[in-house]
Motif scaffolding. Structure first.
Motif, PDB file in Angstrom:
ATOM      1  N   SER A 100      -1.819   6.436   2.157  1.00 64.57           N
ATOM      2  CA  SER A 100      -0.763   6.717   3.125  1.00 64.57           C
ATOM      3  C   SER A 100      -1.258   6.585   4.555  1.00 64.57           C
ATOM      4  O   SER A 100      -0.518   6.183   5.449  1.00 64.57           O
ATOM      5  CB  SER A 100      -0.204   8.121   2.915  1.00 64.57           C
ATOM      6  N   CYS A 101      -2.505   6.938   4.774  1.00 64.57           N
ATOM      7  CA  CYS A 101      -3.078   6.906   6.119  1.00 64.57           C
ATOM      8  C   CYS A 101      -3.767   5.587   6.430  1.00 64.57           C
ATOM      9  O   CYS A 101      -4.333   5.425   7.509  1.00 64.57           O
ATOM     10  CB  CYS A 101      -4.075   8.051   6.284  1.00 64.57           C
ATOM     11  N   TYR A 102      -3.720   4.637   5.515  1.00 61.49           N
ATOM     12  CA  TYR A 102      -4.453   3.380   5.680  1.00 61.49           C
ATOM     13  C   TYR A 102      -4.053   2.651   6.955  1.00 61.49           C
ATOM     14  O   TYR A 102      -4.901   2.254   7.746  1.00 61.49           O
ATOM     15  CB  TYR A 102      -4.240   2.488   4.464  1.00 61.49           C
ATOM     16  N   ILE A 118       0.826  -1.218   0.000  1.00 60.01           N
ATOM     17  CA  ILE A 118       0.000   0.000   0.000  1.00 60.01           C
ATOM     18  C   ILE A 118       0.856   1.262   0.000  1.00 60.01           C
ATOM     19  O   ILE A 118       0.523   2.236  -0.684  1.00 60.01           O
ATOM     20  CB  ILE A 118      -0.984  -0.028   1.187  1.00 60.01           C
ATOM     21  N   ASP A 119       1.974   1.246   0.722  1.00 57.47           N
ATOM     22  CA  ASP A 119       2.842   2.429   0.740  1.00 57.47           C
ATOM     23  C   ASP A 119       3.461   2.690  -0.631  1.00 57.47           C
ATOM     24  O   ASP A 119       3.572   3.842  -1.055  1.00 57.47           O
ATOM     25  CB  ASP A 119       3.935   2.268   1.792  1.00 57.47           C
ATOM     26  N   GLU A 120       3.860   1.643  -1.327  1.00 55.81           N
ATOM     27  CA  GLU A 120       4.403   1.811  -2.674  1.00 55.81           C
ATOM     28  C   GLU A 120       3.347   2.348  -3.629  1.00 55.81           C
ATOM     29  O   GLU A 120       3.636   3.192  -4.480  1.00 55.81           O
ATOM     30  CB  GLU A 120       4.950   0.480  -3.191  1.00 55.81           C
ATOM     31  N   LEU A 121       2.140   1.856  -3.480  1.00 60.66           N
ATOM     32  CA  LEU A 121       1.037   2.335  -4.312  1.00 60.66           C
ATOM     33  C   LEU A 121       0.754   3.809  -4.027  1.00 60.66           C
ATOM     34  O   LEU A 121       0.522   4.597  -4.958  1.00 60.66           O
ATOM     35  CB  LEU A 121      -0.209   1.487  -4.077  1.00 60.66           C
ATOM     36  N   ALA A 122       0.818   4.194  -2.765  1.00 65.09           N
ATOM     37  CA  ALA A 122       0.618   5.602  -2.406  1.00 65.09           C
ATOM     38  C   ALA A 122       1.707   6.464  -3.039  1.00 65.09           C
ATOM     39  O   ALA A 122       1.414   7.552  -3.553  1.00 65.09           O
ATOM     40  CB  ALA A 122       0.627   5.762  -0.886  1.00 65.09           C
ATOM     41  N   ARG A 134      -5.694  12.745  -3.604  1.00 71.08           N
ATOM     42  CA  ARG A 134      -6.649  12.233  -2.622  1.00 71.08           C
ATOM     43  C   ARG A 134      -6.402  10.748  -2.355  1.00 71.08           C
ATOM     44  O   ARG A 134      -6.348  10.314  -1.199  1.00 71.08           O
ATOM     45  CB  ARG A 134      -8.081  12.448  -3.122  1.00 71.08           C
ATOM     46  N   ILE A 135      -6.222   9.982  -3.410  1.00 73.11           N
ATOM     47  CA  ILE A 135      -5.988   8.547  -3.249  1.00 73.11           C
ATOM     48  C   ILE A 135      -4.658   8.301  -2.552  1.00 73.11           C
ATOM     49  O   ILE A 135      -4.556   7.432  -1.685  1.00 73.11           O
ATOM     50  CB  ILE A 135      -6.055   7.835  -4.614  1.00 73.11           C
ATOM     51  N   SER A 136      -3.656   9.064  -2.895  1.00 69.11           N
ATOM     52  CA  SER A 136      -2.353   8.934  -2.239  1.00 69.11           C
ATOM     53  C   SER A 136      -2.476   9.184  -0.736  1.00 69.11           C
ATOM     54  O   SER A 136      -1.926   8.435   0.075  1.00 69.11           O
ATOM     55  CB  SER A 136      -1.361   9.917  -2.845  1.00 69.11           C
ATOM     56  N   ASP A 139      -2.447   3.861   9.554  1.00 61.72           N
ATOM     57  CA  ASP A 139      -2.685   4.690  10.732  1.00 61.72           C
ATOM     58  C   ASP A 139      -4.111   4.532  11.236  1.00 61.72           C
ATOM     59  O   ASP A 139      -4.345   4.404  12.440  1.00 61.72           O
ATOM     60  CB  ASP A 139      -2.421   6.171  10.423  1.00 61.72           C
ATOM     61  N   GLU A 140      -5.078   4.522  10.321  1.00 64.28           N
ATOM     62  CA  GLU A 140      -6.481   4.375  10.706  1.00 64.28           C
ATOM     63  C   GLU A 140      -6.747   2.980  11.240  1.00 64.28           C
ATOM     64  O   GLU A 140      -7.559   2.791  12.151  1.00 64.28           O
ATOM     65  CB  GLU A 140      -7.385   4.667   9.514  1.00 64.28           C
ATOM     66  N   GLU A 141      -6.052   1.992  10.687  1.00 67.37           N
ATOM     67  CA  GLU A 141      -6.251   0.611  11.127  1.00 67.37           C
ATOM     68  C   GLU A 141      -5.797   0.437  12.575  1.00 67.37           C
ATOM     69  O   GLU A 141      -6.394  -0.301  13.342  1.00 67.37           O
ATOM     70  CB  GLU A 141      -5.479  -0.319  10.206  1.00 67.37           C
ATOM     71  N   GLU A 142      -4.728   1.133  12.987  1.00 68.16           N
ATOM     72  CA  GLU A 142      -4.227   1.041  14.346  1.00 68.16           C
ATOM     73  C   GLU A 142      -5.180   1.668  15.352  1.00 68.16           C
ATOM     74  O   GLU A 142      -5.218   1.281  16.504  1.00 68.16           O
ATOM     75  CB  GLU A 142      -2.856   1.701  14.434  1.00 68.16           C
ATOM     76  N   LEU A 143      -5.966   2.648  14.912  1.00 67.80           N
ATOM     77  CA  LEU A 143      -6.895   3.316  15.810  1.00 67.80           C
ATOM     78  C   LEU A 143      -8.081   2.417  16.173  1.00 67.80           C
ATOM     79  O   LEU A 143      -8.718   2.614  17.191  1.00 67.80           O
ATOM     80  CB  LEU A 143      -7.414   4.617  15.175  1.00 67.80           C
TER      81      LEU A 143
END
Length: 70
Positions: free
Chosen positions: A61-63, A3-7, A55-57, A65-69
């Motif tokens: 990038s935050c994917y 996901i980070d590479e895709l971002a 927007r997609i980036s 971070d939100e999962e950890e919350l």
């Protein structure tokens, strides 16, 4: 590809589109009539594409971070 590479890929495409926009903007003072209308349409399309890439980036990038919350 993770996901980070895709971002990063979307961020790169955003920069490419912004460079195209920067190259087209000076032509707004040169073109007239139908050519100006077509140029404005092209600029609008590139601008919309750049906004979507950014927007997609940001979403990707935050994917994690939100999962950890959760």
């Amino acid at each position: 590809m993770n996901i980070d590479e895709l971002a990063r890929e979307y961020e790169g495409q955003y920069r490419v589109l912004c460079a195209k926009l920067d190259g087209l903007k000076p032509l707004l003072c040169v073109y007239r009539g139908n050519d100006l209308v077509l140029l404005r349409k092209r600029i609008k399309i590139y601008y919309d594409m750049a906004c979507e890439c950014k927007r997609i980036s940001n979403l990707l990038s935050c994917y994690y971070d939100e999962e950890e919350l959760l």
